[in-house]
Design a protein around this motif. Structure first.
Motif, PDB file in Angstrom:
ATOM      1  N   ALA A 115       0.863  -1.177   0.000  1.00  0.00           N
ATOM      2  CA  ALA A 115       0.000   0.000   0.000  1.00  0.00           C
ATOM      3  C   ALA A 115       0.899   1.227   0.000  1.00  0.00           C
ATOM      4  CB  ALA A 115      -0.904   0.004   1.221  1.00  0.00           C
ATOM      5  N   VAL A 116       0.962   1.930  -1.102  1.00  0.00           N
ATOM      6  CA  VAL A 116       1.803   3.114  -1.210  1.00  0.00           C
ATOM      7  C   VAL A 116       0.979   4.324  -0.805  1.00  0.00           C
ATOM      8  CG1 VAL A 116       3.153   4.541  -2.779  1.00  0.00           C
ATOM      9  CG2 VAL A 116       3.140   2.063  -3.052  1.00  0.00           C
ATOM     10  N   ALA A 117       1.530   5.131   0.083  1.00  0.00           N
ATOM     11  CA  ALA A 117       0.821   6.320   0.553  1.00  0.00           C
ATOM     12  C   ALA A 117       0.673   7.316  -0.596  1.00  0.00           C
ATOM     13  CB  ALA A 117       1.579   6.956   1.713  1.00  0.00           C
ATOM     14  N   PRO A 118      -0.469   7.992  -0.689  1.00  0.00           N
ATOM     15  CA  PRO A 118      -0.723   8.887  -1.813  1.00  0.00           C
ATOM     16  C   PRO A 118      -0.144  10.290  -1.611  1.00  0.00           C
ATOM     17  CG  PRO A 118      -2.663   8.749  -0.452  1.00  0.00           C
ATOM     18  CD  PRO A 118      -1.649   7.832   0.156  1.00  0.00           C
ATOM     19  N   ILE A 119       1.169  10.422  -1.473  1.00  0.00           N
ATOM     20  CA  ILE A 119       1.805  11.733  -1.394  1.00  0.00           C
ATOM     21  C   ILE A 119       2.755  11.857  -2.558  1.00  0.00           C
ATOM     22  CG2 ILE A 119       1.624  11.869   1.115  1.00  0.00           C
ATOM     23  CD1 ILE A 119       4.626  11.208   1.202  1.00  0.00           C
ATOM     24  N   TRP A 120       3.132  13.104  -2.881  1.00  0.00           N
ATOM     25  CA  TRP A 120       4.037  13.281  -3.992  1.00  0.00           C
ATOM     26  C   TRP A 120       5.462  13.034  -3.541  1.00  0.00           C
ATOM     27  CZ3 TRP A 120       8.391  15.812  -5.291  1.00  0.00           C
ATOM     28  CH2 TRP A 120       8.765  15.736  -6.633  1.00  0.00           C
ATOM     29  N   ALA A 121       6.111  12.130  -4.199  1.00  0.00           N
ATOM     30  CA  ALA A 121       7.536  11.832  -4.007  1.00  0.00           C
ATOM     31  C   ALA A 121       7.918  10.846  -5.093  1.00  0.00           C
ATOM     32  CB  ALA A 121       7.798  11.235  -2.627  1.00  0.00           C
ATOM     33  N   TRP A 122       9.184  10.504  -5.146  1.00  0.00           N
ATOM     34  CA  TRP A 122       9.612   9.507  -6.107  1.00  0.00           C
ATOM     35  C   TRP A 122       9.085   8.151  -5.685  1.00  0.00           C
ATOM     36  CZ3 TRP A 122      15.210  11.575  -5.740  1.00  0.00           C
ATOM     37  CH2 TRP A 122      15.334  12.719  -6.519  1.00  0.00           C
ATOM     38  N   ALA A 123       8.961   7.261  -6.628  1.00  0.00           N
ATOM     39  CA  ALA A 123       8.477   5.911  -6.341  1.00  0.00           C
ATOM     40  C   ALA A 123       9.430   5.207  -5.362  1.00  0.00           C
ATOM     41  CB  ALA A 123       8.380   5.120  -7.635  1.00  0.00           C
ATOM     42  N   PRO A 124       8.920   4.250  -4.599  1.00  0.00           N
ATOM     43  CA  PRO A 124       9.787   3.526  -3.655  1.00  0.00           C
ATOM     44  C   PRO A 124      10.957   2.851  -4.374  1.00  0.00           C
ATOM     45  CG  PRO A 124       7.484   2.969  -3.300  1.00  0.00           C
ATOM     46  CD  PRO A 124       7.543   3.784  -4.549  1.00  0.00           C
ATOM     47  N   ARG A 125      12.088   2.739  -3.662  1.00  0.00           N
ATOM     48  CA  ARG A 125      13.264   2.072  -4.233  1.00  0.00           C
ATOM     49  C   ARG A 125      13.033   0.575  -4.283  1.00  0.00           C
ATOM     50  NH1 ARG A 125      18.662   3.310  -1.267  1.00  0.00           N
ATOM     51  NH2 ARG A 125      19.404   1.697  -2.676  1.00  0.00           N
ATOM     52  N   LEU A 126      13.238  -0.004  -5.451  1.00  0.00           N
ATOM     53  CA  LEU A 126      13.094  -1.451  -5.638  1.00  0.00           C
ATOM     54  C   LEU A 126      14.422  -2.034  -6.082  1.00  0.00           C
ATOM     55  CD1 LEU A 126       9.673  -1.967  -7.433  1.00  0.00           C
ATOM     56  CD2 LEU A 126      10.318  -2.696  -5.159  1.00  0.00           C
ATOM     57  N   HIS A 127      14.724  -3.190  -5.555  1.00  0.00           N
ATOM     58  CA  HIS A 127      15.907  -3.955  -5.948  1.00  0.00           C
ATOM     59  C   HIS A 127      15.406  -5.269  -6.517  1.00  0.00           C
ATOM     60  CE1 HIS A 127      19.887  -5.723  -5.802  1.00  0.00           C
ATOM     61  NE2 HIS A 127      19.381  -6.765  -5.174  1.00  0.00           N
ATOM     62  N   ARG A 128      15.816  -5.590  -7.724  1.00  0.00           N
ATOM     63  CA  ARG A 128      15.371  -6.841  -8.350  1.00  0.00           C
ATOM     64  C   ARG A 128      16.570  -7.769  -8.503  1.00  0.00           C
ATOM     65  NH1 ARG A 128      10.221  -6.269 -10.241  1.00  0.00           N
ATOM     66  NH2 ARG A 128       9.553  -4.146 -10.601  1.00  0.00           N
ATOM     67  N   ARG A 129      16.462  -8.910  -7.865  1.00  0.00           N
ATOM     68  CA  ARG A 129      17.498  -9.929  -7.998  1.00  0.00           C
ATOM     69  C   ARG A 129      16.816 -11.270  -8.182  1.00  0.00           C
ATOM     70  NH1 ARG A 129      22.701  -9.547  -4.856  1.00  0.00           N
ATOM     71  NH2 ARG A 129      23.899 -10.078  -6.664  1.00  0.00           N
ATOM     72  N   SER A 130      17.194 -11.965  -9.201  1.00  0.00           N
ATOM     73  CA  SER A 130      16.624 -13.268  -9.566  1.00  0.00           C
ATOM     74  C   SER A 130      15.101 -13.210  -9.623  1.00  0.00           C
ATOM     75  CB  SER A 130      17.105 -14.363  -8.609  1.00  0.00           C
ATOM     76  OG  SER A 130      16.630 -14.126  -7.300  1.00  0.00           O
ATOM     77  N   GLY A 131      14.571 -12.123 -10.165  1.00  0.00           N
ATOM     78  CA  GLY A 131      13.144 -12.012 -10.400  1.00  0.00           C
ATOM     79  C   GLY A 131      12.293 -11.595  -9.214  1.00  0.00           C
ATOM     80  N   ALA A 132      12.852 -11.551  -8.002  1.00  0.00           N
ATOM     81  CA  ALA A 132      12.070 -11.194  -6.814  1.00  0.00           C
ATOM     82  C   ALA A 132      12.349  -9.742  -6.436  1.00  0.00           C
ATOM     83  CB  ALA A 132      12.427 -12.117  -5.649  1.00  0.00           C
ATOM     84  N   PRO A 133      11.359  -8.855  -6.553  1.00  0.00           N
ATOM     85  CA  PRO A 133      11.595  -7.460  -6.183  1.00  0.00           C
ATOM     86  C   PRO A 133      11.609  -7.298  -4.659  1.00  0.00           C
ATOM     87  CG  PRO A 133       9.329  -7.760  -6.845  1.00  0.00           C
ATOM     88  CD  PRO A 133      10.014  -9.069  -7.062  1.00  0.00           C
ATOM     89  N   ALA A 134      12.403  -6.345  -4.196  1.00  0.00           N
ATOM     90  CA  ALA A 134      12.483  -6.051  -2.762  1.00  0.00           C
ATOM     91  C   ALA A 134      12.570  -4.539  -2.584  1.00  0.00           C
ATOM     92  CB  ALA A 134      13.698  -6.724  -2.138  1.00  0.00           C
ATOM     93  N   PHE A 135      11.898  -4.020  -1.556  1.00  0.00           N
ATOM     94  CA  PHE A 135      11.986  -2.608  -1.224  1.00  0.00           C
ATOM     95  C   PHE A 135      13.286  -2.371  -0.472  1.00  0.00           C
ATOM     96  CE2 PHE A 135       7.383  -3.277  -1.556  1.00  0.00           C
ATOM     97  CZ  PHE A 135       7.092  -2.319  -2.511  1.00  0.00           C
ATOM     98  N   VAL A 136      13.962  -1.260  -0.779  1.00  0.00           N
ATOM     99  CA  VAL A 136      15.280  -0.969  -0.207  1.00  0.00           C
ATOM    100  C   VAL A 136      15.217   0.325   0.599  1.00  0.00           C
ATOM    101  CG1 VAL A 136      17.703  -0.514  -0.734  1.00  0.00           C
ATOM    102  CG2 VAL A 136      16.380  -2.037  -2.195  1.00  0.00           C
ATOM    103  N   VAL A 137      15.786   0.276   1.821  1.00  0.00           N
ATOM    104  CA  VAL A 137      15.889   1.459   2.674  1.00  0.00           C
ATOM    105  C   VAL A 137      17.287   1.488   3.276  1.00  0.00           C
ATOM    106  CG1 VAL A 137      14.999   2.645   4.710  1.00  0.00           C
ATOM    107  CG2 VAL A 137      13.448   1.376   3.269  1.00  0.00           C
ATOM    108  N   ASP A 138      17.934   2.657   3.243  1.00  0.00           N
ATOM    109  CA  ASP A 138      19.241   2.821   3.885  1.00  0.00           C
ATOM    110  C   ASP A 138      19.029   2.916   5.382  1.00  0.00           C
ATOM    111  OD1 ASP A 138      20.514   3.027   1.380  1.00  0.00           O
ATOM    112  OD2 ASP A 138      19.916   5.121   1.249  1.00  0.00           O
ATOM    113  N   VAL A 139      19.554   1.948   6.139  1.00  0.00           N
ATOM    114  CA  VAL A 139      19.338   1.923   7.589  1.00  0.00           C
ATOM    115  C   VAL A 139      20.644   1.993   8.374  1.00  0.00           C
ATOM    116  CG1 VAL A 139      17.147   0.696   7.441  1.00  0.00           C
ATOM    117  CG2 VAL A 139      19.260  -0.606   7.637  1.00  0.00           C
ATOM    118  N   GLY A 140      21.762   2.191   7.702  1.00  0.00           N
ATOM    119  CA  GLY A 140      23.052   2.194   8.371  1.00  0.00           C
ATOM    120  C   GLY A 140      23.199   3.267   9.427  1.00  0.00           C
TER     121      GLY A 140
END
Length: 161
Positions: A115-140
């Motif tokens: 469920a993506v919140a309806p605010i203006w911003a760039w689309a969520p970061r997605l990482h695709r590896r071996s066909g499975a997409p994953a959402f990416v967040v910098d947490v360091g």
């Protein structure tokens, strides 16, 4: 994040100054004088601080964040739209890289489940590896830390299973 940017910009500044000094010696044939060395040293302090501050001020309105609750995991990368994934839609979570560059990858069971919140911003970061997409967040640089966040997410996923 500020410290990381500071080191990156300081390294770039030092490399540029060394390259310029070598170029000046090659073109004019004169060795660097004390003024050249002092101005480069002052620049190592001033340039990275100013540039990192400007970058952080431009990012301050939408920093990266992760919220874990009974409803699910809500996350947003820097300057990206937030995503709410109910626990039933989370297939896997893992960390990638180390230190300040640590990233959290949350693999949903399907992209239609988020469920993506309806605010203006760039689309969520997605990482695709071996066909499975994953959402990416910098947490360091988030507190209490990537390992604590991963432990909490693993605990919630284990309780759901």
């Amino acid at each position: 994040m500020f410290g990381t940017l500071l080191w990156i910009f300081a390294s770039v500044w030092i490399l540029l100054q060394v390259a310029l000094m070598v170029l000046r010696v090659a073109v004019s044939g004169r060795a660097p004088i004390m003024f050249d060395v002092v101005s480069a040293a002052v620049g190592v302090v001033v340039f990275p601080t100013v540039v990192a501050s400007v970058v952080m001020l431009s990012w301050r309105r939408r920093p990266a964040w992760v919220r874990v609750s009974a409803a699910g995991v809500e996350l947003a990368a820097t300057r990206r739209q937030p995503v709410l994934l109910p626990w039933s839609a989370v297939r896997a979570v893992r960390l990638r890289y180390r230190g300040p560059f640590t990233e959290l990858l949350v693999t949903p069971s399907g992209l239609d489940a988020d469920a993506v919140a309806p605010i203006w911003a760039w689309a969520p970061r997605l990482h695709r590896r071996s066909g499975a997409p994953a959402f990416v967040v910098d947490v360091g640089m988030l507190t209490p830390g990537p390992s604590v966040l991963l432990a909490e997410l693993d605990r919630r996923l284990a309780a759901r299973a």
